[in-house]
Design a protein around this motif. Structure first.
Motif, PDB file in Angstrom:
ATOM      1  N   HIS A  28       0.810  -1.221   0.000  1.00 29.29           N
ATOM      2  CA  HIS A  28       0.000   0.000   0.000  1.00 29.29           C
ATOM      3  C   HIS A  28       0.843   1.271   0.000  1.00 29.29           C
ATOM      4  O   HIS A  28       0.371   2.329  -0.420  1.00 29.29           O
ATOM      5  N   THR A  29       2.097   1.171   0.443  1.00 28.28           N
ATOM      6  CA  THR A  29       3.003   2.305   0.312  1.00 28.28           C
ATOM      7  C   THR A  29       3.341   2.533  -1.155  1.00 28.28           C
ATOM      8  O   THR A  29       3.402   3.673  -1.638  1.00 28.28           O
ATOM      9  N   ALA A  30       3.556   1.430  -1.883  1.00 30.00           N
ATOM     10  CA  ALA A  30       3.817   1.536  -3.319  1.00 30.00           C
ATOM     11  C   ALA A  30       2.600   2.087  -4.056  1.00 30.00           C
ATOM     12  O   ALA A  30       2.715   2.929  -4.954  1.00 30.00           O
ATOM     13  N   LEU A  31       1.418   1.637  -3.654  1.00 26.26           N
ATOM     14  CA  LEU A  31       0.186   2.113  -4.292  1.00 26.26           C
ATOM     15  C   LEU A  31      -0.104   3.576  -3.969  1.00 26.26           C
ATOM     16  O   LEU A  31      -0.845   4.241  -4.698  1.00 26.26           O
ATOM     17  N   ALA A  32       0.483   4.076  -2.884  1.00 27.52           N
ATOM     18  CA  ALA A  32       0.234   5.464  -2.480  1.00 27.52           C
ATOM     19  C   ALA A  32       0.648   6.438  -3.575  1.00 27.52           C
ATOM     20  O   ALA A  32       0.012   7.488  -3.765  1.00 27.52           O
ATOM     21  N   VAL A  33       1.714   6.098  -4.301  1.00 30.91           N
ATOM     22  CA  VAL A  33       2.166   6.960  -5.398  1.00 30.91           C
ATOM     23  C   VAL A  33       1.073   7.053  -6.462  1.00 30.91           C
ATOM     24  O   VAL A  33       0.766   8.133  -6.971  1.00 30.91           O
ATOM     25  N   VAL A  34       0.466   5.907  -6.786  1.00 34.45           N
ATOM     26  CA  VAL A  34      -0.596   5.872  -7.791  1.00 34.45           C
ATOM     27  C   VAL A  34      -1.824   6.626  -7.287  1.00 34.45           C
ATOM     28  O   VAL A  34      -2.505   7.319  -8.054  1.00 34.45           O
ATOM     29  N   ILE A  35      -2.115   6.490  -5.995  1.00 33.39           N
ATOM     30  CA  ILE A  35      -3.265   7.181  -5.399  1.00 33.39           C
ATOM     31  C   ILE A  35      -3.126   8.697  -5.555  1.00 33.39           C
ATOM     32  O   ILE A  35      -4.075   9.383  -5.947  1.00 33.39           O
ATOM     33  N   VAL A  36      -1.935   9.217  -5.255  1.00 34.70           N
ATOM     34  CA  VAL A  36      -1.704  10.661  -5.363  1.00 34.70           C
ATOM     35  C   VAL A  36      -1.868  11.127  -6.807  1.00 34.70           C
ATOM     36  O   VAL A  36      -2.531  12.137  -7.081  1.00 34.70           O
ATOM     37  N   VAL A  37      -1.267  10.380  -7.735  1.00 25.96           N
ATOM     38  CA  VAL A  37      -1.351  10.736  -9.158  1.00 25.96           C
ATOM     39  C   VAL A  37      -2.799  10.720  -9.646  1.00 25.96           C
ATOM     40  O   VAL A  37      -3.260  11.638 -10.336  1.00 25.96           O
ATOM     41  N   LEU A  38      -3.539   9.677  -9.242  1.00 25.23           N
ATOM     42  CA  LEU A  38      -4.930   9.551  -9.689  1.00 25.23           C
ATOM     43  C   LEU A  38      -5.810  10.648  -9.112  1.00 25.23           C
ATOM     44  O   LEU A  38      -6.633  11.248  -9.820  1.00 25.23           O
ATOM     45  N   SER A  39      -5.640  10.927  -7.827  1.00 20.78           N
ATOM     46  CA  SER A  39      -6.440  11.974  -7.187  1.00 20.78           C
ATOM     47  C   SER A  39      -6.149  13.338  -7.815  1.00 20.78           C
ATOM     48  O   SER A  39      -7.061  14.137  -8.055  1.00 20.78           O
ATOM     49  N   GLY A  58      -6.238  -2.726  -2.855  1.00 25.56           N
ATOM     50  CA  GLY A  58      -5.668  -1.507  -3.404  1.00 25.56           C
ATOM     51  C   GLY A  58      -6.261  -1.154  -4.758  1.00 25.56           C
ATOM     52  O   GLY A  58      -6.525   0.024  -5.049  1.00 25.56           O
ATOM     53  N   ILE A  59      -6.497  -2.156  -5.595  1.00 21.35           N
ATOM     54  CA  ILE A  59      -7.080  -1.931  -6.920  1.00 21.35           C
ATOM     55  C   ILE A  59      -8.492  -1.354  -6.805  1.00 21.35           C
ATOM     56  O   ILE A  59      -8.850  -0.399  -7.507  1.00 21.35           O
ATOM     57  N   PHE A  60      -9.294  -1.909  -5.907  1.00 19.95           N
ATOM     58  CA  PHE A  60     -10.657  -1.404  -5.727  1.00 19.95           C
ATOM     59  C   PHE A  60     -10.634  -0.005  -5.119  1.00 19.95           C
ATOM     60  O   PHE A  60     -11.496   0.826  -5.419  1.00 19.95           O
ATOM     61  N   PHE A  61      -9.656   0.260  -4.266  1.00 18.51           N
ATOM     62  CA  PHE A  61      -9.511   1.592  -3.677  1.00 18.51           C
ATOM     63  C   PHE A  61      -9.275   2.621  -4.780  1.00 18.51           C
ATOM     64  O   PHE A  61      -9.900   3.686  -4.812  1.00 18.51           O
ATOM     65  N   LEU A  62      -8.389   2.272  -5.721  1.00 23.28           N
ATOM     66  CA  LEU A  62      -8.108   3.156  -6.851  1.00 23.28           C
ATOM     67  C   LEU A  62      -9.347   3.351  -7.727  1.00 23.28           C
ATOM     68  O   LEU A  62      -9.621   4.458  -8.199  1.00 23.28           O
ATOM     69  N   LEU A  63     -10.087   2.275  -7.932  1.00 17.07           N
ATOM     70  CA  LEU A  63     -11.296   2.340  -8.758  1.00 17.07           C
ATOM     71  C   LEU A  63     -12.303   3.328  -8.192  1.00 17.07           C
ATOM     72  O   LEU A  63     -12.883   4.144  -8.926  1.00 17.07           O
ATOM     73  N   LEU A  64     -12.493   3.300  -6.876  1.00 15.83           N
ATOM     74  CA  LEU A  64     -13.488   4.202  -6.277  1.00 15.83           C
ATOM     75  C   LEU A  64     -12.966   5.629  -6.142  1.00 15.83           C
ATOM     76  O   LEU A  64     -13.764   6.574  -6.098  1.00 15.83           O
ATOM     77  N   ILE A  65     -11.648   5.818  -6.102  1.00 21.96           N
ATOM     78  CA  ILE A  65     -11.109   7.181  -6.188  1.00 21.96           C
ATOM     79  C   ILE A  65     -11.438   7.745  -7.563  1.00 21.96           C
ATOM     80  O   ILE A  65     -11.860   8.896  -7.709  1.00 21.96           O
ATOM     81  N   PHE A  66     -11.263   6.914  -8.579  1.00 23.25           N
ATOM     82  CA  PHE A  66     -11.545   7.307  -9.963  1.00 23.25           C
ATOM     83  C   PHE A  66     -13.018   7.694 -10.132  1.00 23.25           C
ATOM     84  O   PHE A  66     -13.340   8.714 -10.734  1.00 23.25           O
ATOM     85  N   VAL A  67     -13.905   6.890  -9.594  1.00 28.52           N
ATOM     86  CA  VAL A  67     -15.344   7.151  -9.735  1.00 28.52           C
ATOM     87  C   VAL A  67     -15.772   8.381  -8.939  1.00 28.52           C
ATOM     88  O   VAL A  67     -16.558   9.207  -9.406  1.00 28.52           O
ATOM     89  N   SER A  68     -15.249   8.496  -7.723  1.00 30.24           N
ATOM     90  CA  SER A  68     -15.693   9.583  -6.835  1.00 30.24           C
ATOM     91  C   SER A  68     -14.943  10.882  -7.057  1.00 30.24           C
ATOM     92  O   SER A  68     -15.450  11.962  -6.737  1.00 30.24           O
TER      93      SER A  68
END
Length: 287
Positions: A65-76, A152-162
């Motif tokens: 989830h630390t690695a995914l945090a980079v993707v989360i920031v970029v996506l948001s 993590g994948i579903f977390f990214l998906l709902l960031i994208f939708v919301s």
């Protein structure tokens, strides 16, 4: 409110502070387990030995989830610049963005959890969480890496939708860390208090039902922070705490629930279909 938003807007840049919230929350409930235990758990070896196994999975979970945090920031940030997602389509205020983001991300937690119980190949990974025979505060982050990656994948998906902005994401991640420790902790609350909490939040007794070894209780109470999803979608169940037994009725040897390497390898070991590939409602009635 502005100070709260400012704090959470940059929280992802302070990993040590985030780690402090995780460790601090677990430590508080670890202490409370000794003061007001729900059950007097008889650990296979010691409570500390049990915790080490779960901490091993916790470290792997945090690495992913630390690695995914980079993707989360970029996506948001992309959602912000593209004005994409419910937050922007509804022209939500700051408070509205927090509400939409938190609810959307909590729904992602419910949805991925429900799917892992229904799909045989995903259940293989999630059963590692359910194999713990002594549920306590350390069980909360006992997730196989495959389980963690899917979450993590579903977390990214709902960031994208919301379109959840980073402050909303960080508020939810802080909530879910504290709530996960709270709901798994082996603590006893007054039954009326626990029941009252369960109308809005996932309470300890509510979540312990999910860890009961038998159907149909294992396939219920999937929520992470809020109980509304289970109540609205018909997956809410109650069971008196005195009747709850932890572990699995099949799929994994309950005597090996503290064998870290065996648990890590288990999803990749071919087994008889009848025993491993019938998750969800197909498993009801198993003795």
């Amino acid at each position: 409110m502005d100070k709260v938003i400012a704090y959470f807007s940059t929280l992802e840049q302070r990993p040590l502070e985030r780690m402090g919230l995780l460790v601090g929350g677990m430590l508080i409930f670890w202490i409370l387990e000794g003061v007001i235990p729900l059950y007097h758990l008889k650990y296979r070896k010691t409570k500390f030995a049990h915790a080490l196994v779960n901490f091993g999975f916790t470290v792997l979970h945090l690495v992913i989830h630390t690695a995914l945090a980079v993707v989360i920031v970029v996506l948001s940030d992309w959602c912000l610049h593209a004005q994409f997602g419910l937050v922007y389509w509804l022209h939500a205020s700051v408070a509205g963005a927090v509400l939409i983001g938190v609810l959307a991300l909590d729904f992602s937690s419910w949805l991925v959890h429900w799917i892992m119980h229904k799909q045989p190949w995903l259940w293989r990974y999630h059963l590692i969480h359910h194999s713990d025979n002594k549920v306590d505060v350390t069980t909360g982050l006992r997730h196989h890496p495959g389980d963690s990656l899917l979450r993590g994948i579903f977390f990214l998906l709902l960031i994208f939708v919301s379109g959840a902005p980073m402050y909303s994401v960080m508020i939810y991640q802080t909530l879910v860390v504290v709530t996960t420790a709270f709901t798994h902790a082996n603590i006893r609350l007054h039954s009326k208090l626990d029941k009252a909490l369960s109308y809005v939040l996932v309470s300890p007794n509510m979540h312990k039902v999910h860890h009961h070894w038998k159907q149909p209780y294992t396939d219920s109470n999937y929520g992470a922070v809020f109980s509304i999803w289970d109540r609205l979608l018909g997956t809410y169940k109650e069971l008196d705490p005195s009747k709850i037994k932890y572990g699995l009725d099949r799929y994994y040897d309950n005597t090996r629930d503290e064998d870290f390497l065996a648990l890590l390898k288990d999803p990749f070991i071919k087994k008889e279909t009848a025993e491993t590939e019938v998750p969800g409602n197909a498993r009801k009635g198993i003795a």
